[in-house]
Design a protein around this motif. Structure first.
Motif, PDB file in Angstrom:
ATOM      1  N   ILE A  21     -91.549   1.503 -28.071  1.00  0.00           N
ATOM      2  CA  ILE A  21     -91.760   1.231 -26.460  1.00  0.00           C
ATOM      3  C   ILE A  21     -91.781  -0.072 -26.423  1.00  0.00           C
ATOM      4  O   ILE A  21     -90.462  -0.056 -24.932  1.00  0.00           O
ATOM      5  CB  ILE A  21     -93.297   1.876 -26.576  1.00  0.00           C
ATOM      6  N   ILE A  22     -92.003  -0.587 -26.898  1.00  0.00           N
ATOM      7  CA  ILE A  22     -91.550  -2.652 -25.798  1.00  0.00           C
ATOM      8  C   ILE A  22     -90.307  -3.006 -26.609  1.00  0.00           C
ATOM      9  O   ILE A  22     -89.905  -3.061 -24.560  1.00  0.00           O
ATOM     10  CB  ILE A  22     -92.128  -3.441 -26.960  1.00  0.00           C
ATOM     11  N   THR A  23     -89.928  -2.313 -27.057  1.00  0.00           N
ATOM     12  CA  THR A  23     -87.970  -2.708 -26.475  1.00  0.00           C
ATOM     13  C   THR A  23     -87.310  -1.875 -25.915  1.00  0.00           C
ATOM     14  O   THR A  23     -86.853  -2.586 -25.140  1.00  0.00           O
ATOM     15  CB  THR A  23     -87.746  -2.379 -28.147  1.00  0.00           C
ATOM     16  N   ALA A  24     -87.977  -0.887 -25.781  1.00  0.00           N
ATOM     17  CA  ALA A  24     -87.185   0.039 -24.588  1.00  0.00           C
ATOM     18  C   ALA A  24     -87.502  -0.712 -22.503  1.00  0.00           C
ATOM     19  O   ALA A  24     -86.420  -0.128 -22.115  1.00  0.00           O
ATOM     20  CB  ALA A  24     -88.067   1.352 -24.437  1.00  0.00           C
ATOM     21  N   ILE A  25     -88.875  -0.953 -22.480  1.00  0.00           N
ATOM     22  CA  ILE A  25     -89.093  -1.661 -21.586  1.00  0.00           C
ATOM     23  C   ILE A  25     -88.388  -3.047 -21.201  1.00  0.00           C
ATOM     24  O   ILE A  25     -87.785  -2.923 -19.952  1.00  0.00           O
ATOM     25  CB  ILE A  25     -90.582  -1.496 -22.308  1.00  0.00           C
ATOM     26  N   ILE A  26     -88.033  -3.440 -22.077  1.00  0.00           N
ATOM     27  CA  ILE A  26     -87.596  -5.004 -22.294  1.00  0.00           C
ATOM     28  C   ILE A  26     -85.660  -4.629 -21.702  1.00  0.00           C
ATOM     29  O   ILE A  26     -85.312  -5.019 -20.760  1.00  0.00           O
ATOM     30  CB  ILE A  26     -87.586  -5.701 -23.502  1.00  0.00           C
ATOM     31  N   ALA A  65     -69.261  -7.271 -21.044  1.00  0.00           N
ATOM     32  CA  ALA A  65     -67.984  -8.003 -22.219  1.00  0.00           C
ATOM     33  C   ALA A  65     -68.885  -8.582 -23.432  1.00  0.00           C
ATOM     34  O   ALA A  65     -68.546  -8.229 -24.719  1.00  0.00           O
ATOM     35  CB  ALA A  65     -67.477  -8.730 -21.445  1.00  0.00           C
ATOM     36  N   GLY A  66     -70.172  -9.224 -23.011  1.00  0.00           N
ATOM     37  CA  GLY A  66     -70.755  -9.780 -23.712  1.00  0.00           C
ATOM     38  C   GLY A  66     -71.150  -9.056 -24.997  1.00  0.00           C
ATOM     39  O   GLY A  66     -71.576  -8.468 -26.475  1.00  0.00           O
ATOM     40  N   VAL A  67     -72.063  -7.836 -24.466  1.00  0.00           N
ATOM     41  CA  VAL A  67     -73.259  -6.551 -24.615  1.00  0.00           C
ATOM     42  C   VAL A  67     -72.025  -6.018 -26.154  1.00  0.00           C
ATOM     43  O   VAL A  67     -72.339  -5.541 -26.529  1.00  0.00           O
ATOM     44  CB  VAL A  67     -73.661  -5.797 -23.841  1.00  0.00           C
ATOM     45  N   ILE A  68     -70.638  -5.861 -25.480  1.00  0.00           N
ATOM     46  CA  ILE A  68     -69.844  -5.071 -26.544  1.00  0.00           C
ATOM     47  C   ILE A  68     -69.581  -5.517 -27.184  1.00  0.00           C
ATOM     48  O   ILE A  68     -69.001  -5.254 -28.377  1.00  0.00           O
ATOM     49  CB  ILE A  68     -68.350  -4.808 -24.645  1.00  0.00           C
ATOM     50  N   LEU A  69     -68.759  -7.270 -27.294  1.00  0.00           N
ATOM     51  CA  LEU A  69     -68.730  -7.814 -28.575  1.00  0.00           C
ATOM     52  C   LEU A  69     -69.876  -7.876 -29.440  1.00  0.00           C
ATOM     53  O   LEU A  69     -69.511  -7.311 -30.247  1.00  0.00           O
ATOM     54  CB  LEU A  69     -68.660  -9.430 -27.992  1.00  0.00           C
ATOM     55  N   ILE A  70     -71.397  -7.150 -28.750  1.00  0.00           N
ATOM     56  CA  ILE A  70     -72.386  -7.150 -30.083  1.00  0.00           C
ATOM     57  C   ILE A  70     -72.100  -6.222 -30.806  1.00  0.00           C
ATOM     58  O   ILE A  70     -71.864  -6.013 -31.427  1.00  0.00           O
ATOM     59  CB  ILE A  70     -74.047  -8.143 -28.962  1.00  0.00           C
ATOM     60  N   ALA A  71     -71.725  -5.112 -29.917  1.00  0.00           N
ATOM     61  CA  ALA A  71     -71.621  -3.865 -30.117  1.00  0.00           C
ATOM     62  C   ALA A  71     -70.733  -3.927 -31.412  1.00  0.00           C
ATOM     63  O   ALA A  71     -70.590  -2.846 -31.948  1.00  0.00           O
ATOM     64  CB  ALA A  71     -71.216  -2.948 -29.584  1.00  0.00           C
ATOM     65  N   GLY A  72     -69.417  -5.014 -31.023  1.00  0.00           N
ATOM     66  CA  GLY A  72     -68.435  -4.545 -31.502  1.00  0.00           C
ATOM     67  C   GLY A  72     -67.672  -5.511 -32.994  1.00  0.00           C
ATOM     68  O   GLY A  72     -68.261  -4.592 -33.798  1.00  0.00           O
ATOM     69  N   TRP A  73     -68.892  -6.321 -33.104  1.00  0.00           N
ATOM     70  CA  TRP A  73     -70.001  -7.079 -34.551  1.00  0.00           C
ATOM     71  C   TRP A  73     -70.257  -6.006 -35.393  1.00  0.00           C
ATOM     72  O   TRP A  73     -69.881  -5.785 -36.612  1.00  0.00           O
ATOM     73  CB  TRP A  73     -70.257  -7.696 -33.743  1.00  0.00           C
ATOM     74  N   SER A 128     -79.900  -4.273 -37.224  1.00  0.00           N
ATOM     75  CA  SER A 128     -81.327  -3.808 -37.302  1.00  0.00           C
ATOM     76  C   SER A 128     -82.078  -5.377 -35.474  1.00  0.00           C
ATOM     77  O   SER A 128     -83.149  -5.668 -35.649  1.00  0.00           O
ATOM     78  CB  SER A 128     -82.274  -4.381 -38.395  1.00  0.00           C
ATOM     79  N   LEU A 129     -81.099  -5.182 -34.887  1.00  0.00           N
ATOM     80  CA  LEU A 129     -80.806  -6.555 -34.019  1.00  0.00           C
ATOM     81  C   LEU A 129     -82.368  -5.819 -32.840  1.00  0.00           C
ATOM     82  O   LEU A 129     -82.686  -6.745 -32.231  1.00  0.00           O
ATOM     83  CB  LEU A 129     -79.706  -6.590 -33.016  1.00  0.00           C
ATOM     84  N   LEU A 130     -82.291  -4.533 -32.393  1.00  0.00           N
ATOM     85  CA  LEU A 130     -83.317  -3.146 -31.688  1.00  0.00           C
ATOM     86  C   LEU A 130     -84.671  -3.588 -32.111  1.00  0.00           C
ATOM     87  O   LEU A 130     -84.480  -2.327 -33.007  1.00  0.00           O
ATOM     88  CB  LEU A 130     -82.927  -2.995 -30.556  1.00  0.00           C
ATOM     89  N   PRO A 131     -85.236  -4.337 -32.976  1.00  0.00           N
ATOM     90  CA  PRO A 131     -86.654  -3.636 -33.130  1.00  0.00           C
ATOM     91  C   PRO A 131     -87.297  -1.731 -32.596  1.00  0.00           C
ATOM     92  O   PRO A 131     -87.300  -1.637 -31.696  1.00  0.00           O
ATOM     93  CB  PRO A 131     -87.985  -4.406 -32.661  1.00  0.00           C
ATOM     94  N   GLY A 132     -87.241  -0.848 -33.287  1.00  0.00           N
ATOM     95  CA  GLY A 132     -87.259   0.031 -33.814  1.00  0.00           C
ATOM     96  C   GLY A 132     -86.461   0.989 -32.699  1.00  0.00           C
ATOM     97  O   GLY A 132     -86.407   2.220 -32.812  1.00  0.00           O
ATOM     98  N   HIS A 133     -85.246   0.401 -32.665  1.00  0.00           N
ATOM     99  CA  HIS A 133     -83.988   1.624 -31.894  1.00  0.00           C
ATOM    100  C   HIS A 133     -82.392   0.859 -33.012  1.00  0.00           C
ATOM    101  O   HIS A 133     -82.256   1.834 -32.245  1.00  0.00           O
ATOM    102  CB  HIS A 133     -83.819   1.011 -30.344  1.00  0.00           C
ATOM    103  N   GLY A 134     -82.341   0.227 -33.809  1.00  0.00           N
ATOM    104  CA  GLY A 134     -81.794   0.322 -34.766  1.00  0.00           C
ATOM    105  C   GLY A 134     -80.520  -0.984 -33.843  1.00  0.00           C
ATOM    106  O   GLY A 134     -80.584  -1.992 -33.520  1.00  0.00           O
ATOM    107  N   GLY A 135     -79.424  -1.301 -33.930  1.00  0.00           N
ATOM    108  CA  GLY A 135     -78.626  -1.793 -33.283  1.00  0.00           C
ATOM    109  C   GLY A 135     -77.952  -1.366 -31.368  1.00  0.00           C
ATOM    110  O   GLY A 135     -78.439  -0.233 -31.113  1.00  0.00           O
ATOM    111  N   VAL A 136     -77.338  -2.507 -30.921  1.00  0.00           N
ATOM    112  CA  VAL A 136     -77.178  -2.276 -29.779  1.00  0.00           C
ATOM    113  C   VAL A 136     -75.723  -0.782 -29.759  1.00  0.00           C
ATOM    114  O   VAL A 136     -76.144  -0.075 -29.116  1.00  0.00           O
ATOM    115  CB  VAL A 136     -76.007  -3.853 -29.079  1.00  0.00           C
ATOM    116  N   LEU A 137     -74.725  -0.795 -30.629  1.00  0.00           N
ATOM    117  CA  LEU A 137     -74.288   0.498 -30.439  1.00  0.00           C
ATOM    118  C   LEU A 137     -75.172   1.952 -30.541  1.00  0.00           C
ATOM    119  O   LEU A 137     -74.639   2.464 -30.477  1.00  0.00           O
ATOM    120  CB  LEU A 137     -73.142   0.502 -31.716  1.00  0.00           C
ATOM    121  N   ASP A 138     -75.864   1.577 -31.893  1.00  0.00           N
ATOM    122  CA  ASP A 138     -76.760   3.066 -31.619  1.00  0.00           C
ATOM    123  C   ASP A 138     -77.788   3.473 -29.742  1.00  0.00           C
ATOM    124  O   ASP A 138     -78.066   4.273 -29.972  1.00  0.00           O
ATOM    125  CB  ASP A 138     -78.277   2.492 -32.530  1.00  0.00           C
ATOM    126  N   ARG A 139     -77.647   2.094 -29.601  1.00  0.00           N
ATOM    127  CA  ARG A 139     -78.372   2.692 -27.374  1.00  0.00           C
ATOM    128  C   ARG A 139     -76.899   3.048 -26.841  1.00  0.00           C
ATOM    129  O   ARG A 139     -77.072   3.666 -26.304  1.00  0.00           O
ATOM    130  CB  ARG A 139     -79.038   0.888 -27.181  1.00  0.00           C
TER     131      ARG A 139
END
Length: 284
Positions: A6-11, A33-41, A246-257
């Motif tokens: 929940i905390i991660t989602a709010i942020i 584009a920066g977010v996309i590059l993180i997802a690319g990793w 495991s970048l986003l606590p409770g949500h997995g990674g950026v790509l998972d979102r």
């Protein structure tokens, strides 16, 4: 875990709203584009690329983003070429049509895409059009709200599927990829998308023809969001991992979102242009 989620989602929601409503378009495009590059990793991990090759993939992804920005916008994000944008997005839509066949045919279909180089190329077809779409939508009149609407469509597909599937789910949608999803839930999600689209079309005062195009486009967008989710699940199952990172606590990674949005954004952008949605947003 729930509190952390929940905390991660709010942020994340706060950061999304800040970027959409506070950043100028060119800065917004760079941040995304920066977010996309993180997802690319993270995608490079899904593709089973070693650490050195991940840097090569990120460099290739960055070059592709710059190339598309030059091709569509000539690096001027407020003046994009609509015809060129549609060409890129139609290619993306064809990719998602192919992905549908692969999801249906998994695990046998892995013979076609299981090679790490093929999966790497697929990542470009997933991530680059997603970036282009969100920049185009954000550049429209009321663009921040348009992007939020796409997020709402994805949420409607997810929430509708969850509640209908939990209550009535009997027939598995893609048991080899995501055993928890059912056909009943899928149709519940599409119904939720249709209701949301109908309400918005009525609120915008779209003519009947444009309303029908818009509603159909939104339902197809909801379908694409499910496909985006299933596709990443398929790649993760093949890779043998639960989350992209495991970048986003409770949500997995950026790509998972971004999995659902990566498919929904290009489809919705094509539908928005076809229904002449930008013209009606100018009157708001």
């Amino acid at each position: 875990m729930l509190k952390q989620r929940i905390i991660t989602a709010i942020i994340l929601i706060g950061l999304l709203l800040w970027a959409l409503f506070r950043l100028p378009l060119d800065t917004f495009a760079i941040v995304v584009a920066g977010v996309i590059l993180i997802a690319g990793w993270e995608w490079a991990n899904l593709a089973s690329l070693n650490r050195a090759l991940r840097f090569v993939f990120i460099a290739t992804l960055g070059a592709a983003l710059i190339g598309v920005a030059q091709y569509v916008f000539d690096m001027n994000f407020s003046a994009g070429d609509e015809d060129r944008a549609q060409r890129v997005l139609v290619v993306a839509c064809f990719w998602w049509a192919l992905a549908l066949l692969w999801v249906q045919g998994y695990p046998a279909s892995a013979l076609l895409w299981g090679n790490r180089w093929v999966r790497g190329v697929i990542g470009l077809f997933v991530l680059v059009p997603a970036w282009l779409s969100v920049v185009i939508l954000r550049g429209m009149e009321q663009g921040a709200w348009v992007v939020l609407f796409v997020v709402a469509v994805v949420a409607a597909a997810d929430v509708g599927a969850y509640f209908v599937g939990k209550q009535f789910g009997r027939h598995k949608l893609a048991p080899e990829v995501s055993p928890g999803k059912s056909w009943e839930g899928f149709f519940g999600g599409m119904a939720a998308c249709g209701l949301l689209a109908t309400a918005v079309a009525f609120g915008l005062g779209l003519p009947m023809k444009n309303s029908i195009l818009f509603i159909v486009g939104v339902i197809i967008t909801g379908l694409a969001s499910v496909l985006g989710d299933l596709s990443e699940s398929m790649f993760k199952r093949h890779r043998g991992i639960k989350d992209s990172s495991s970048l986003l606590p409770g949500h997995g990674g950026v790509l998972d979102r971004l999995d659902s949005l990566s498919a929904a954004l290009p489809v919705f952008t094509v539908a928005a242009i076809a229904s002449e949605l930008p013209k009606y947003l100018q009157d708001l």
